[in-house]
Design a protein around this motif. Structure first.
Motif, PDB file in Angstrom:
ATOM      1  N   LYS A  65     -14.457  15.796  29.713  1.00  0.00           N
ATOM      2  CA  LYS A  65     -15.855  16.033  29.328  1.00  0.00           C
ATOM      3  C   LYS A  65     -15.859  16.507  27.869  1.00  0.00           C
ATOM      4  N   ALA A  66     -16.405  17.683  27.570  1.00  0.00           N
ATOM      5  CA  ALA A  66     -16.442  18.096  26.163  1.00  0.00           C
ATOM      6  C   ALA A  66     -15.049  18.391  25.606  1.00  0.00           C
ATOM      7  N   LEU A  67     -14.061  18.546  26.488  1.00  0.00           N
ATOM      8  CA  LEU A  67     -12.690  18.679  25.989  1.00  0.00           C
ATOM      9  C   LEU A  67     -12.227  17.365  25.364  1.00  0.00           C
ATOM     10  N   ALA A  68     -12.904  16.280  25.734  1.00  0.00           N
ATOM     11  CA  ALA A  68     -12.735  14.993  25.058  1.00  0.00           C
ATOM     12  C   ALA A  68     -11.284  14.506  25.024  1.00  0.00           C
ATOM     13  N   CYS A  69     -10.609  14.690  26.154  1.00  0.00           N
ATOM     14  CA  CYS A  69      -9.265  14.157  26.355  1.00  0.00           C
ATOM     15  C   CYS A  69      -9.330  13.160  27.507  1.00  0.00           C
ATOM     16  N   PRO A  70      -8.285  12.398  27.753  1.00  0.00           N
ATOM     17  CA  PRO A  70      -8.314  11.510  28.910  1.00  0.00           C
ATOM     18  C   PRO A  70      -8.463  12.307  30.211  1.00  0.00           C
ATOM     19  N   PRO A  71      -9.039  11.714  31.240  1.00  0.00           N
ATOM     20  CA  PRO A  71      -9.129  12.402  32.524  1.00  0.00           C
ATOM     21  C   PRO A  71      -7.741  12.553  33.152  1.00  0.00           C
ATOM     22  N   GLY A  72      -7.601  13.519  34.058  1.00  0.00           N
ATOM     23  CA  GLY A  72      -6.327  13.702  34.756  1.00  0.00           C
ATOM     24  C   GLY A  72      -5.955  15.159  34.937  1.00  0.00           C
ATOM     25  N   ILE A  73      -6.619  16.035  34.162  1.00  0.00           N
ATOM     26  CA  ILE A  73      -6.371  17.482  34.309  1.00  0.00           C
ATOM     27  C   ILE A  73      -7.706  18.164  34.584  1.00  0.00           C
ATOM     28  N   SER A  74      -7.737  19.030  35.597  1.00  0.00           N
ATOM     29  CA  SER A  74      -8.886  19.916  35.744  1.00  0.00           C
ATOM     30  C   SER A  74      -8.372  21.346  35.695  1.00  0.00           C
ATOM     31  N   LEU A  75      -9.262  22.250  35.334  1.00  0.00           N
ATOM     32  CA  LEU A  75      -8.848  23.626  35.059  1.00  0.00           C
ATOM     33  C   LEU A  75      -9.642  24.596  35.909  1.00  0.00           C
ATOM     34  N   VAL A  76      -8.968  25.605  36.412  1.00  0.00           N
ATOM     35  CA  VAL A  76      -9.637  26.672  37.150  1.00  0.00           C
ATOM     36  C   VAL A  76      -9.360  27.976  36.411  1.00  0.00           C
ATOM     37  N   VAL A  77     -10.417  28.571  35.867  1.00  0.00           N
ATOM     38  CA  VAL A  77     -10.280  29.853  35.178  1.00  0.00           C
ATOM     39  C   VAL A  77     -10.632  30.945  36.188  1.00  0.00           C
ATOM     40  N   LEU A  78      -9.739  31.909  36.357  1.00  0.00           N
ATOM     41  CA  LEU A  78      -9.927  32.970  37.349  1.00  0.00           C
ATOM     42  C   LEU A  78     -10.034  34.324  36.654  1.00  0.00           C
ATOM     43  N   SER A  79     -11.056  35.081  37.006  1.00  0.00           N
ATOM     44  CA  SER A  79     -11.160  36.460  36.512  1.00  0.00           C
ATOM     45  C   SER A  79     -10.047  37.285  37.164  1.00  0.00           C
ATOM     46  N   GLU A  80      -9.844  38.496  36.669  1.00  0.00           N
ATOM     47  CA  GLU A  80      -8.824  39.370  37.262  1.00  0.00           C
ATOM     48  C   GLU A  80      -9.096  39.571  38.758  1.00  0.00           C
ATOM     49  N   LYS A  81     -10.373  39.762  39.087  1.00  0.00           N
ATOM     50  CA  LYS A  81     -10.762  39.968  40.485  1.00  0.00           C
ATOM     51  C   LYS A  81     -10.461  38.713  41.308  1.00  0.00           C
ATOM     52  N   ALA A  82     -10.679  37.543  40.700  1.00  0.00           N
ATOM     53  CA  ALA A  82     -10.417  36.282  41.411  1.00  0.00           C
ATOM     54  C   ALA A  82      -8.916  36.080  41.625  1.00  0.00           C
ATOM     55  N   VAL A  83      -8.114  36.465  40.637  1.00  0.00           N
ATOM     56  CA  VAL A  83      -6.654  36.352  40.778  1.00  0.00           C
ATOM     57  C   VAL A  83      -6.203  37.177  41.981  1.00  0.00           C
ATOM     58  N   GLU A  84      -6.708  38.400  42.071  1.00  0.00           N
ATOM     59  CA  GLU A  84      -6.380  39.266  43.216  1.00  0.00           C
ATOM     60  C   GLU A  84      -6.769  38.609  44.529  1.00  0.00           C
ATOM     61  N   ARG A  85      -7.961  38.054  44.556  1.00  0.00           N
ATOM     62  CA  ARG A  85      -8.444  37.426  45.779  1.00  0.00           C
ATOM     63  C   ARG A  85      -7.560  36.245  46.160  1.00  0.00           C
ATOM     64  N   VAL A  86      -7.199  35.417  45.176  1.00  0.00           N
ATOM     65  CA  VAL A  86      -6.354  34.246  45.436  1.00  0.00           C
ATOM     66  C   VAL A  86      -5.019  34.683  46.046  1.00  0.00           C
ATOM     67  N   TYR A  87      -4.437  35.763  45.522  1.00  0.00           N
ATOM     68  CA  TYR A  87      -3.151  36.223  46.055  1.00  0.00           C
ATOM     69  C   TYR A  87      -3.266  36.739  47.489  1.00  0.00           C
ATOM     70  N   GLY A  88      -4.489  37.026  47.915  1.00  0.00           N
ATOM     71  CA  GLY A  88      -4.671  37.515  49.275  1.00  0.00           C
ATOM     72  C   GLY A  88      -5.001  36.429  50.294  1.00  0.00           C
ATOM     73  N   LYS A  89      -5.135  35.186  49.852  1.00  0.00           N
ATOM     74  CA  LYS A  89      -5.545  34.104  50.773  1.00  0.00           C
ATOM     75  C   LYS A  89      -4.377  33.181  51.087  1.00  0.00           C
ATOM     76  N   LYS A  90      -4.448  32.528  52.220  1.00  0.00           N
ATOM     77  CA  LYS A  90      -3.413  31.567  52.602  1.00  0.00           C
ATOM     78  C   LYS A  90      -4.032  30.231  52.968  1.00  0.00           C
ATOM     79  N   PRO A  91      -4.522  29.466  51.985  1.00  0.00           N
ATOM     80  CA  PRO A  91      -5.109  28.161  52.313  1.00  0.00           C
ATOM     81  C   PRO A  91      -4.017  27.221  52.844  1.00  0.00           C
ATOM     82  N   LYS A  92      -4.426  26.325  53.750  1.00  0.00           N
ATOM     83  CA  LYS A  92      -3.436  25.394  54.319  1.00  0.00           C
ATOM     84  C   LYS A  92      -3.255  24.190  53.402  1.00  0.00           C
ATOM     85  N   THR A  93      -2.593  24.412  52.294  1.00  0.00           N
ATOM     86  CA  THR A  93      -2.315  23.347  51.343  1.00  0.00           C
ATOM     87  C   THR A  93      -1.152  23.782  50.470  1.00  0.00           C
ATOM     88  N   MET A  94      -0.386  22.850  50.006  1.00  0.00           N
ATOM     89  CA  MET A  94       0.611  23.162  48.985  1.00  0.00           C
ATOM     90  C   MET A  94       0.072  22.750  47.621  1.00  0.00           C
TER      91      MET A  94
END
Lengths: 360, 360
Positions: free
Chosen positions: B187-216
């Motif tokens: 999109k505005a990053l104006a590069c080829p498609p193929g990468i998406s980005l997830v920006v996590l706040s400090e609180k979100a990082v903590e939450r992610v470390y506490g979850k166990k989604p069924k995916t690798m």
């Protein structure tokens, strides 16, 4: 830098030229034609048969490994998985995460799976088999004929990760009764990483349509449905798919898959022959070598990782290091990508120079 | 072809030059440096704060949408989702697939979410909020200030898909209490498609470390852990990540995110002004325009899809068609990518030419 890793590998001039082009808008008949041709050529090179289908996934090889596992197996299955290195281990972990009943065959280090090992699992109710044909992490090519026979006599659904083997080693998906074959863009396809491919037999397509995995992104039904019109469910790595098209056409123009397998096999033999001829202080650690890679252990007491670093920093050459417990004992030399005999001469020259400097 | 779609968009000369380079081996300190810089600049441009983290996923935007949903929410949550177009609908579908309790706000066509609509959900025990900041399918920018206030007063965890809004519209992740922000390379990053980005706040990082989604593949814990050393758990789209690095540096050198938002906003205003000036037979269908795109409905009885085809086949110009029920009534003109005022003059010239030919 001269690149002898097992991916990303070096690309041809033509593939790189496509990389410099603007990426086109893709919801068009023009892009659909590219995708149809990609599917046709991948099926042809995998010898997958007329009714097979190909899903092009924007993701690493692991995305397609996970997609394959969750789209064809579930808790009612009993899967046998070969865990002979980090990629086989990944399959086992995927089965664990998705709670799919399974047992693990662990071949000895550097060894293939034997007929005796497989015979122990005969008639034990297995419904699926997962194997990384070329377990790239240790450079072992499993005997797909043996595995195919085992699966056939037990009526087992066979899923093969050919990520590093496709276009490198002889393979006939239909003749071997392989139902799912996985590969990636950055191995012998010699394109940038970012696309992995799942080739499904007719039987596998049917099975996929009957499953409901809890995922949207890795749901192969969506890929299959959109693929009918040469499209993907989500914005794919369009640039890489166009590079894959360029490369598949190159292979076709050079004699097809058999010629490409022979070419890579020739380079592997050339390199291995020279290792002996020059008495280089390396031991080949695999008893069942694939064409894509030669795994080497230094015999002179030098760390494999130090060799990787010296080649990178002082010779402008990448070989492929190992991680984990093999870090200091094994490195690998790949034979895939835009490489010629003269490139191997350069690498061999660097090894001989390192010997003269007492670094090997 | 001149590309006014909303992705893939046109890339700068420098980004394209990186696309022509050989893709390097990436398990090296050199590539880690690239990734560290990517993370630093994305955090800076998202105004995410010092302790935020960025996961670089090899996949379409949908891969990161699904990753965000399953790594921060589960069956104990109650999520409110804005479904105002095909991307909002995708979030609702993801919640459905993963059996996460949720309710849906459906804004009127072309309209944002109002304070009154949100007030109806006050104090009803919602724990999460999902919104596509720029619902690109219909060109509606939601009022993030309003949504942020609602989430703050209800103690709700706010996840924002900024795929088409990042670098286009003013955004301050930390000030808005946004916990997760998603964007993509094309999109505005104006590069080829193929990468998406997830920006996590400090609180979100903590939450992610506490979850166990069924995916690798979509497990953000793996991305976070490997990211600590500037690496990814699986072979990423290394070439695209290097192009992203080139582009982030370009933006930094041109004055950073605020200058880029101003530049894109200026192009949007220029184009919209000329539409009126030339009395072109289009109606803008959004009451809350984002900077990235202008959604247009032809007022002269011509099919929007026919306009897309004529521009493509006769003028060498891509605008962005719509699918589904909007196919004949709405097309979109993007303002992102390597575009200048003169490119819009070309497009406006084509529209005027089509008018003179009786095609509008």
């Amino acid at each position: 830098m001269l690149n002898f890793t097992v991916g990303p590998v070096m690309s041809s001039e033509a593939v790189r030229a496509v990389g410099a082009e603007q990426v086109p808008y893709f919801r068009t008949p023009e892009f659909s034609e590219v995708m149809f041709e990609n599917e046709r050529l991948v099926k042809q090179f995998a010898k997958a048969g007329e009714n097979a289908r190909v899903c092009f996934m924007t993701g690493s090889g692991t995305a397609s490994m996970e997609a394959a596992v969750i789209n064809v197996f579930d808790a009612q299955d009993k899967v046998l998985v070969v865990d002979g290195g980090s990629f086989g281990h990944r399959f086992a972990e995927l089965l664990e995460i998705h709670e799919i009943p399974h047992e693990v065959i662990r071949p000895a280090f550097g060894q293939g799976v034997t007929a005796e090992q497989l015979a122990a699992y005969d008639g034990r109710g297995f419904t699926g088999f997962l194997v990384n044909l070329d377990e790239t992490s240790v450079g072992v090519l499993y005997d797909i004929g043996l595995i195919s026979d085992f699966c056939r006599r037990n009526g087992i659904f066979l899923v093969v990760d050919s990520i590093s083997s496709f276009l490198c080693d002889p393979f006939d998906m239909e003749a071997l009764d392989v139902q799912v074959m996985i590969t990636g863009s950055q191995k012998a396809l010699a394109c940038p990483p970012g696309i992995s491919l799942v080739v499904l037999s007719e039987k596998a397509v049917e099975r996929v349509y009957g499953k409901k995995p809890k995922t949207m992104y890795l749901d192969l039904k969506l890929a299959l449905k959109n693929g009918e019109r040469g499209q993907t469910p989500f914005t794919p790595a369009v640039g890489t798919l166009r590079q894959i098209n360029c490369r598949l056409r190159e292979i076709e123009a050079s004699g097809g898959v058999d010629a490409e397998v022979a070419r890579i096999g020739g380079l592997a033999r050339y390199f291995r022959g020279k290792l002996t001829e020059y008495s280089l202080p390396f031991r080949i650690v695999s008893a069942s070598l694939p064409n894509a890679v030669t795994p080497l252990s230094p015999t002179g007491g030098v760390s494999a990782n130090d060799i990787f670093i010296t080649l990178k920093d002082e010779y402008g050459i990448w070989v492929c290091p190992n991680g984990g417990e093999l870090k200091d004992t094994v490195f690998r030399v790949g034979h895939i990508g835009a490489l010629e005999e003269k490139d191997f001469d350069t690498l061999l020259g660097a090894f001989r120079d390192m010997m003269s400097r007492g670094l090997l």
